[in-house]
Design a protein around this motif. Structure first.
Motif, PDB file in Angstrom:
ATOM      1  N   SER A  31     -27.352 -26.117 -15.272  1.00 11.17           N
ATOM      2  CA  SER A  31     -26.250 -25.243 -15.685  1.00 11.17           C
ATOM      3  C   SER A  31     -24.904 -25.701 -15.141  1.00 11.17           C
ATOM      4  O   SER A  31     -23.860 -25.325 -15.675  1.00 11.17           O
ATOM      5  N   HIS A  32     -24.908 -26.525 -14.092  1.00 16.92           N
ATOM      6  CA  HIS A  32     -23.647 -26.951 -13.483  1.00 16.92           C
ATOM      7  C   HIS A  32     -22.816 -27.844 -14.396  1.00 16.92           C
ATOM      8  O   HIS A  32     -21.598 -27.930 -14.227  1.00 16.92           O
ATOM      9  N   ILE A  33     -23.438 -28.523 -15.357  1.00 16.41           N
ATOM     10  CA  ILE A  33     -22.661 -29.437 -16.202  1.00 16.41           C
ATOM     11  C   ILE A  33     -22.068 -28.730 -17.413  1.00 16.41           C
ATOM     12  O   ILE A  33     -21.415 -29.339 -18.253  1.00 16.41           O
ATOM     13  N   GLY A  34     -22.290 -27.415 -17.497  1.00  8.24           N
ATOM     14  CA  GLY A  34     -21.608 -26.600 -18.512  1.00  8.24           C
ATOM     15  C   GLY A  34     -21.857 -27.043 -19.938  1.00  8.24           C
ATOM     16  O   GLY A  34     -22.986 -27.320 -20.335  1.00  8.24           O
ATOM     17  N   GLN A  35     -20.780 -27.173 -20.715  1.00  8.53           N
ATOM     18  CA  GLN A  35     -20.907 -27.464 -22.146  1.00  8.53           C
ATOM     19  C   GLN A  35     -21.369 -28.892 -22.422  1.00  8.53           C
ATOM     20  O   GLN A  35     -21.751 -29.204 -23.558  1.00  8.53           O
ATOM     21  N   ALA A  36     -21.345 -29.763 -21.409  1.00 13.40           N
ATOM     22  CA  ALA A  36     -21.869 -31.122 -21.590  1.00 13.40           C
ATOM     23  C   ALA A  36     -23.368 -31.090 -21.849  1.00 13.40           C
ATOM     24  O   ALA A  36     -23.951 -32.071 -22.325  1.00 13.40           O
ATOM     25  N   CYS A  37     -23.990 -29.958 -21.544  1.00 13.10           N
ATOM     26  CA  CYS A  37     -25.428 -29.791 -21.802  1.00 13.10           C
ATOM     27  C   CYS A  37     -25.764 -30.030 -23.266  1.00 13.10           C
ATOM     28  O   CYS A  37     -26.836 -30.545 -23.592  1.00 13.10           O
ATOM     29  N   PHE A  38     -24.870 -29.630 -24.156  1.00 12.60           N
ATOM     30  CA  PHE A  38     -25.173 -29.647 -25.588  1.00 12.60           C
ATOM     31  C   PHE A  38     -25.511 -31.055 -26.070  1.00 12.60           C
ATOM     32  O   PHE A  38     -26.549 -31.270 -26.708  1.00 12.60           O
ATOM     33  N   ASP A  39     -24.634 -32.026 -25.775  1.00  9.91           N
ATOM     34  CA  ASP A  39     -24.852 -33.393 -26.256  1.00  9.91           C
ATOM     35  C   ASP A  39     -26.096 -34.011 -25.625  1.00  9.91           C
ATOM     36  O   ASP A  39     -26.847 -34.741 -26.289  1.00  9.91           O
ATOM     37  N   GLN A  40     -26.303 -33.733 -24.339  1.00 11.80           N
ATOM     38  CA  GLN A  40     -27.482 -34.275 -23.667  1.00 11.80           C
ATOM     39  C   GLN A  40     -28.770 -33.697 -24.269  1.00 11.80           C
ATOM     40  O   GLN A  40     -29.721 -34.423 -24.552  1.00 11.80           O
ATOM     41  N   ALA A  41     -28.781 -32.394 -24.462  1.00 12.54           N
ATOM     42  CA  ALA A  41     -29.966 -31.740 -25.023  1.00 12.54           C
ATOM     43  C   ALA A  41     -30.269 -32.275 -26.416  1.00 12.54           C
ATOM     44  O   ALA A  41     -31.430 -32.505 -26.775  1.00 12.54           O
TER      45      ALA A  41
END
Length: 516
Positions: free
Chosen positions: A223-233
């Motif tokens: 959760s610490h990487i915030g919206q960057a999660c989207f591209d990684q996921a």
């Protein structure tokens, strides 16, 4: 509480809505603007925030003209349902099957807490009676083998790994085969952390998935990487079939909204939340319960489910029979303390009680847990006849017990006082008929309000106070009563019965103050 600031800001907006004499379009826009700002501050994707505002406004415009519609309830219910939709997916998570070997593979970015989460997941199911095992297929990160081995030994779960082998595919295959032969229910494969730009590691992840043929692949989202999660996921989803998501590091001041809203990139349901470093700081995720707790309304459904899972009274016929006759020993008290510990951290239970997460003083629940553990150490120093209350605990016995437990005489006396209060309460319950043949306690999960109301007459507030700071319960109920139109908000959550809350309110002596 996870994302506590977000919940407080949305609740404040609801309160403003309830206090307004007239609900017009300008006020609706202002309230929705406040809620949107709170969501953006929590790092929720701007597109989802815009959709939420638009959907709520459309629904209010469409339904508010109908006769008999309470506009306040309608707005609150619409916001709650949109929040539930934000963290939900239509896809159902993989359901573990008893009597079958379930293979679960964990993937995610390096540093996302994947190895710790593997252990938490294994520990969660091990406590529920599953035969679990861990396999370390992470040969990329230095220290991964040692970390998982140490974690596994702490929670007493079998572990497989190889210091000398550098091929993670071979380790995963050998580990899974070994535990399959030994008839394990749940085999958890930890893999190397990797980034979407590391093509070789993505190929390796695909190969591991092919050889172990997992029943489910769980993506660990930091959760610490915030919206960057989207591209990684999204990148992980394109390589392997992600079936479930676990969001980690939602403790502290993390802006977890980015991770929550990024789950849509995997098209997979969230199944757990990691809320701390300890192995028991791990919460099963249910969208409706999560939103309910987020808004300070607790999770009564989850609370009763947790209690009945940890203390299945229908599976304790001997205890039920003793209680129905008003008999209760120190040994019985010890067993119930053990059951209490199975429920998980006390702070999680407090979050399930409406309003308690904000009203319980910091550390109060920890003091209650410490006291219970201290009592158990003292009881460990007793003989069988003392535990079964077959002999009187005179001064010489108390001295021996205190010395054996490294405790003081006053501590032993405090335990005995608490036991006597519990024994008196059990005697009253036995007379009430709750525990007898065909007793009402078996109805707890279906109609907890009525059962709890009947149990109230037997409760001793002093005992509750000693156990975990329940002196704040009355204050909590009064605050809860101030939350207007609570019934409508709960209807929006589904599965939470406002009648249960009313019963709790009544039995604590408070009065509902919400408007209709």
């Amino acid at each position: 509480m996870v994302l506590g600031e977000l919940g407080q800001r949305i609740t404040a907006s609801f309160r403003r809505l309830n206090q307004a004499p007239i609900i017009d379009d300008d006020l609706l826009d202002e309230v929705l603007k406040e809620i949107a700002a709170a969501l953006l501050h929590a790092d929720v994707n701007v597109r989802y925030v815009s959709e939420l505002r638009s959907n709520v406004k459309k629904r209010v415009l469409l339904e508010s003209d109908a006769s008999g519609v309470n506009k306040r309830k309608l707005i609150q219910k619409a916001v709650v349902e949109e929040l539930v939709r934000l963290v939900s997916t239509d896809r159902k998570p993989y359901k573990l099957e008893k009597g079958k070997c379930n293979i679960i593979m964990f993937v995610g970015l390096q540093g996302s807490g994947k190895t710790t989460t593997c252990t938490k997941y294994a520990h969660h199911y091990n406590r529920k009676g599953w035969k679990t095992a861990l396999v370390c297929a992470d040969t990329f990160r230095a220290g991964a083998f040692d970390q998982l081995k140490q974690n596994a030994s702490k929670v007493r779960i079998p572990f497989y790994g190889d210091y000398n082998e550098t091929d993670p595919v071979k380790i995963a295959e050998e580990g899974v085969e070994l535990f399959k032969k030994e008839k394990y229910d749940l085999i958890i494969v930890d893999t190397s952390g990797r980034h979407k730009q590391e093509a070789a590691l993505f190929d390796e992840m695909q190969q591991v998935a092919e050889v172990v043929a997992p029943n489910d692949i769980i993506f660990i989202m930091d959760s610490h990487i915030g919206q960057a999660c989207f591209d990684q996921a999204k990148a992980f989803r394109e390589v392997v079939d992600i079936g479930s998501v676990i969001i980690t590091k939602l403790d502290g001041h993390a802006k977890g909204g980015g991770a929550l809203s990024a789950v849509s990139a995997t098209n997979s349901p969230i199944i757990f939340l990691g809320t701390g470093e300890h192995f028991d700081e791990f919460q099963p995720f249910d969208a409706q319960s999560f939103v309910s707790r987020l808004l300070g309304m607790g999770d009564l459904k989850g609370l009763f489910q947790t209690i009945t899972e940890a203390m299945p009274l229908d599976k304790q016929p001997e205890l039920l029979n003793k209680i129905s006759k008003g008999r209760f020993s120190l040994r019985d008290l010890y067993e119930q303390f053990q059951n209490l510990q199975k429920m998980g951290p006390m702070s999680q239970l407090m979050q399930m009680i409406p309003g308690m997460s904000n009203l319980m003083p910091a550390g109060a629940e920890k003091e209650g847990v410490k006291r219970i553990k201290r009592f158990m150490v003292i009881m460990d120093s007793m003989t069988d006849t003392e535990l079964d209350c077959e002999v009187q605990l005179n001064d010489s016995r108390k001295l021996r017990i205190a010395r054996g437990a490294g405790a003081s005489i006053p501590e032993v006396n405090l335990l005995i006082d608490e036991y006597k209060r519990m024994e008196k309460m059990v005697g009253k319950m036995g007379k009430s008929g709750l525990f007898g043949k065909g007793g009402e306690l078996t109805q707890l999960s279906r109609n907890p309000g009525q059962v709890m109301q009947k149990m109230q007459s037997a409760m001793d507030p002093r005992m509750l106070q000693q156990m975990g700071g329940a002196q704040n319960m009355m204050k909590m109920m009064k605050e809860f009563g101030k939350m207007e139109n609570m019934g409508g908000m709960m209807e929006g959550l589904g599965g939470i019965d406002p009648a249960q809350v009313a019963s709790m309110q009544k039995m604590m002596g408070g009065k509902m103050k919400g408007r209709r």
